[in-house]
Design a protein around this motif. Sequence first.
Motif, PDB file in Angstrom:
ATOM      1  N   LEU A  30      33.044  46.703  41.857  1.00 25.61           N
ATOM      2  CA  LEU A  30      32.425  45.435  41.479  1.00 25.61           C
ATOM      3  C   LEU A  30      31.344  45.021  42.461  1.00 25.61           C
ATOM      4  CD1 LEU A  30      35.690  43.429  40.688  1.00 25.61           C
ATOM      5  CD2 LEU A  30      34.395  44.943  39.162  1.00 25.61           C
ATOM      6  N   THR A  31      30.282  44.371  41.949  1.00 22.79           N
ATOM      7  CA  THR A  31      29.270  43.801  42.830  1.00 22.79           C
ATOM      8  C   THR A  31      29.877  42.611  43.579  1.00 22.79           C
ATOM      9  OG1 THR A  31      28.435  42.303  41.114  1.00 22.79           O
ATOM     10  CG2 THR A  31      27.342  44.471  41.313  1.00 22.79           C
ATOM     11  N   GLU A  32      29.263  42.233  44.672  1.00 22.79           N
ATOM     12  CA  GLU A  32      29.764  41.098  45.458  1.00 22.79           C
ATOM     13  C   GLU A  32      29.684  39.795  44.667  1.00 22.79           C
ATOM     14  OE1 GLU A  32      31.459  41.167  48.322  1.00 22.79           O
ATOM     15  OE2 GLU A  32      31.325  43.333  48.082  1.00 22.79           O
ATOM     16  N   ASP A  33      28.696  39.670  43.763  1.00 18.16           N
ATOM     17  CA  ASP A  33      28.548  38.441  42.964  1.00 18.16           C
ATOM     18  C   ASP A  33      29.093  38.620  41.539  1.00 18.16           C
ATOM     19  OD1 ASP A  33      26.567  40.201  42.110  1.00 18.16           O
ATOM     20  OD2 ASP A  33      25.014  38.664  41.986  1.00 18.16           O
ATOM     21  N   PHE A  34      30.057  39.520  41.382  1.00 17.35           N
ATOM     22  CA  PHE A  34      30.718  39.795  40.111  1.00 17.35           C
ATOM     23  C   PHE A  34      31.237  38.504  39.468  1.00 17.35           C
ATOM     24  CE2 PHE A  34      34.898  40.323  38.079  1.00 17.35           C
ATOM     25  CZ  PHE A  34      34.602  41.209  37.064  1.00 17.35           C
ATOM     26  N   THR A  35      31.122  38.437  38.125  1.00 21.46           N
ATOM     27  CA  THR A  35      31.714  37.323  37.376  1.00 21.46           C
ATOM     28  C   THR A  35      32.564  37.871  36.236  1.00 21.46           C
ATOM     29  OG1 THR A  35      29.812  37.075  35.889  1.00 21.46           O
ATOM     30  CG2 THR A  35      29.852  35.698  37.887  1.00 21.46           C
ATOM     31  N   PHE A  36      33.578  37.088  35.873  1.00 21.40           N
ATOM     32  CA  PHE A  36      34.510  37.448  34.810  1.00 21.40           C
ATOM     33  C   PHE A  36      34.621  36.270  33.849  1.00 21.40           C
ATOM     34  CE2 PHE A  36      38.728  37.400  32.925  1.00 21.40           C
ATOM     35  CZ  PHE A  36      38.873  38.701  32.467  1.00 21.40           C
ATOM     36  N   SER A  37      34.513  36.565  32.556  1.00 20.82           N
ATOM     37  CA  SER A  37      34.645  35.525  31.534  1.00 20.82           C
ATOM     38  C   SER A  37      35.611  35.995  30.455  1.00 20.82           C
ATOM     39  CB  SER A  37      33.288  35.229  30.885  1.00 20.82           C
ATOM     40  OG  SER A  37      32.382  34.724  31.832  1.00 20.82           O
ATOM     41  N   SER A  38      36.343  35.039  29.919  1.00 23.45           N
ATOM     42  CA  SER A  38      37.248  35.271  28.800  1.00 23.45           C
ATOM     43  C   SER A  38      37.428  33.926  28.112  1.00 23.45           C
ATOM     44  CB  SER A  38      38.600  35.799  29.305  1.00 23.45           C
ATOM     45  OG  SER A  38      39.388  34.754  29.832  1.00 23.45           O
ATOM     46  N   PRO A  39      38.186  33.885  27.013  1.00 24.77           N
ATOM     47  CA  PRO A  39      38.450  32.576  26.415  1.00 24.77           C
ATOM     48  C   PRO A  39      39.144  31.602  27.376  1.00 24.77           C
ATOM     49  CG  PRO A  39      38.899  34.300  24.833  1.00 24.77           C
ATOM     50  CD  PRO A  39      38.642  34.979  26.151  1.00 24.77           C
ATOM     51  N   ARG A  40      39.743  32.120  28.456  1.00 27.37           N
ATOM     52  CA  ARG A  40      40.429  31.265  29.440  1.00 27.37           C
ATOM     53  C   ARG A  40      39.649  31.070  30.731  1.00 27.37           C
ATOM     54  NH1 ARG A  40      45.543  34.859  28.684  1.00 27.37           N
ATOM     55  NH2 ARG A  40      46.326  34.085  26.715  1.00 27.37           N
ATOM     56  N   ASP A  41      38.598  31.840  30.948  1.00 28.55           N
ATOM     57  CA  ASP A  41      37.874  31.831  32.221  1.00 28.55           C
ATOM     58  C   ASP A  41      36.372  31.834  31.942  1.00 28.55           C
ATOM     59  OD1 ASP A  41      40.288  32.546  33.995  1.00 28.55           O
ATOM     60  OD2 ASP A  41      40.263  34.182  32.533  1.00 28.55           O
ATOM     61  N   ASP A  42      35.633  30.940  32.613  1.00 30.26           N
ATOM     62  CA  ASP A  42      34.200  30.842  32.384  1.00 30.26           C
ATOM     63  C   ASP A  42      33.432  31.257  33.635  1.00 30.26           C
ATOM     64  OD1 ASP A  42      31.733  30.313  31.259  1.00 30.26           O
ATOM     65  OD2 ASP A  42      31.847  28.168  31.648  1.00 30.26           O
ATOM     66  N   HIS A  43      33.007  32.505  33.668  1.00 32.04           N
ATOM     67  CA  HIS A  43      32.203  33.043  34.770  1.00 32.04           C
ATOM     68  C   HIS A  43      32.849  32.801  36.139  1.00 32.04           C
ATOM     69  CE1 HIS A  43      29.251  32.899  31.500  1.00 32.04           C
ATOM     70  NE2 HIS A  43      28.768  33.982  32.080  1.00 32.04           N
ATOM     71  N   ILE A  44      34.115  33.157  36.261  1.00 35.22           N
ATOM     72  CA  ILE A  44      34.773  33.019  37.559  1.00 35.22           C
ATOM     73  C   ILE A  44      34.291  34.127  38.492  1.00 35.22           C
ATOM     74  CG2 ILE A  44      36.778  31.788  36.632  1.00 35.22           C
ATOM     75  CD1 ILE A  44      38.371  34.418  36.767  1.00 35.22           C
ATOM     76  N   ALA A  48      38.378  34.560  42.379  1.00 28.75           N
ATOM     77  CA  ALA A  48      39.175  33.947  41.306  1.00 28.75           C
ATOM     78  C   ALA A  48      39.664  35.015  40.330  1.00 28.75           C
ATOM     79  CB  ALA A  48      38.359  32.890  40.579  1.00 28.75           C
ATOM     80  N   TYR A  49      38.845  36.028  40.075  1.00 30.67           N
ATOM     81  CA  TYR A  49      39.259  37.124  39.188  1.00 30.67           C
ATOM     82  C   TYR A  49      40.495  37.815  39.745  1.00 30.67           C
ATOM     83  CZ  TYR A  49      39.306  41.929  37.436  1.00 30.67           C
ATOM     84  OH  TYR A  49      39.696  43.141  36.930  1.00 30.67           O
ATOM     85  N   PHE A  50      40.466  38.160  41.019  1.00 33.80           N
ATOM     86  CA  PHE A  50      41.623  38.849  41.596  1.00 33.80           C
ATOM     87  C   PHE A  50      42.845  37.932  41.686  1.00 33.80           C
ATOM     88  CE2 PHE A  50      38.486  41.992  43.284  1.00 33.80           C
ATOM     89  CZ  PHE A  50      39.012  43.091  42.638  1.00 33.80           C
ATOM     90  N   GLU A  51      42.616  36.649  41.867  1.00 30.95           N
ATOM     91  CA  GLU A  51      43.727  35.701  41.938  1.00 30.95           C
ATOM     92  C   GLU A  51      44.346  35.451  40.559  1.00 30.95           C
ATOM     93  OE1 GLU A  51      46.614  33.193  43.187  1.00 30.95           O
ATOM     94  OE2 GLU A  51      45.314  34.388  44.486  1.00 30.95           O
ATOM     95  N   ARG A  52      43.506  35.222  39.552  1.00 34.02           N
ATOM     96  CA  ARG A  52      43.992  34.841  38.221  1.00 34.02           C
ATOM     97  C   ARG A  52      44.324  36.015  37.313  1.00 34.02           C
ATOM     98  NH1 ARG A  52      39.773  30.422  35.864  1.00 34.02           N
ATOM     99  NH2 ARG A  52      39.626  29.143  37.740  1.00 34.02           N
ATOM    100  N   ARG A 101      27.506  49.696  40.008  1.00 30.91           N
ATOM    101  CA  ARG A 101      28.646  48.785  40.075  1.00 30.91           C
ATOM    102  C   ARG A 101      28.662  47.827  38.894  1.00 30.91           C
ATOM    103  NH1 ARG A 101      29.602  46.800  46.196  1.00 30.91           N
ATOM    104  NH2 ARG A 101      30.449  48.760  46.958  1.00 30.91           N
ATOM    105  N   ILE A 102      29.839  47.298  38.618  1.00 28.75           N
ATOM    106  CA  ILE A 102      30.018  46.358  37.517  1.00 28.75           C
ATOM    107  C   ILE A 102      29.702  44.951  38.027  1.00 28.75           C
ATOM    108  CG2 ILE A 102      31.674  45.377  35.883  1.00 28.75           C
ATOM    109  CD1 ILE A 102      33.205  48.122  36.195  1.00 28.75           C
ATOM    110  N   ALA A 103      28.736  44.297  37.365  1.00 28.22           N
ATOM    111  CA  ALA A 103      28.294  42.958  37.777  1.00 28.22           C
ATOM    112  C   ALA A 103      29.019  41.856  37.007  1.00 28.22           C
ATOM    113  CB  ALA A 103      26.785  42.813  37.598  1.00 28.22           C
ATOM    114  N   SER A 104      29.456  42.163  35.778  1.00 24.85           N
ATOM    115  CA  SER A 104      30.180  41.147  35.002  1.00 24.85           C
ATOM    116  C   SER A 104      31.023  41.810  33.925  1.00 24.85           C
ATOM    117  CB  SER A 104      29.218  40.147  34.353  1.00 24.85           C
ATOM    118  OG  SER A 104      28.447  40.759  33.344  1.00 24.85           O
ATOM    119  N   VAL A 105      32.077  41.090  33.562  1.00 21.00           N
ATOM    120  CA  VAL A 105      32.946  41.486  32.449  1.00 21.00           C
ATOM    121  C   VAL A 105      33.169  40.253  31.586  1.00 21.00           C
ATOM    122  CG1 VAL A 105      35.266  42.249  31.779  1.00 21.00           C
ATOM    123  CG2 VAL A 105      34.132  43.314  33.741  1.00 21.00           C
TER     124      VAL A 105
END
Length: 113
Positions: A30-44, A48-52, A101-105
């Motif tokens: 993952l890139t250092e500024d990686f973001t993750f979004s889902s119906p429960r998470d908005d660009h965390i 936060a991704y590793f925590e949640r 690297r993966i920048a977002s999912v």
Amino acid sequence: MNEMRSRQQTVRDLYTAYLADRKDLVGAMLTEDFTFSSPRDDHIDRAAYFERCWPKEPVFRAIEIEFLAVEGDEAVVRYRAEKLDGGSFANMESLRFRGDRIASVEVYFGRNL
């Protein structure tokens, strides 16, 4: 073509590492500024991704990639996941790359199977 193959392998390696509880390997993808979004998470962010989203204990028996396509900086994957408790579900994800690297999912929840 080689970059596309490499990105396909990175996506496969991501799910393999998730299944094997290898947070260290995923972090390196993952890139250092990686973001993750889902119906429960908005660009965390990464933390936060590793925590949640990272299981505290193993949850999955198997994750099977049913479809994987890479075009340019984006990969789309559809997978079926089997949980240790017997449940299973199907999801789709859009992964965006920056370099190797993966920048977002972005996860699109499917249905329970």
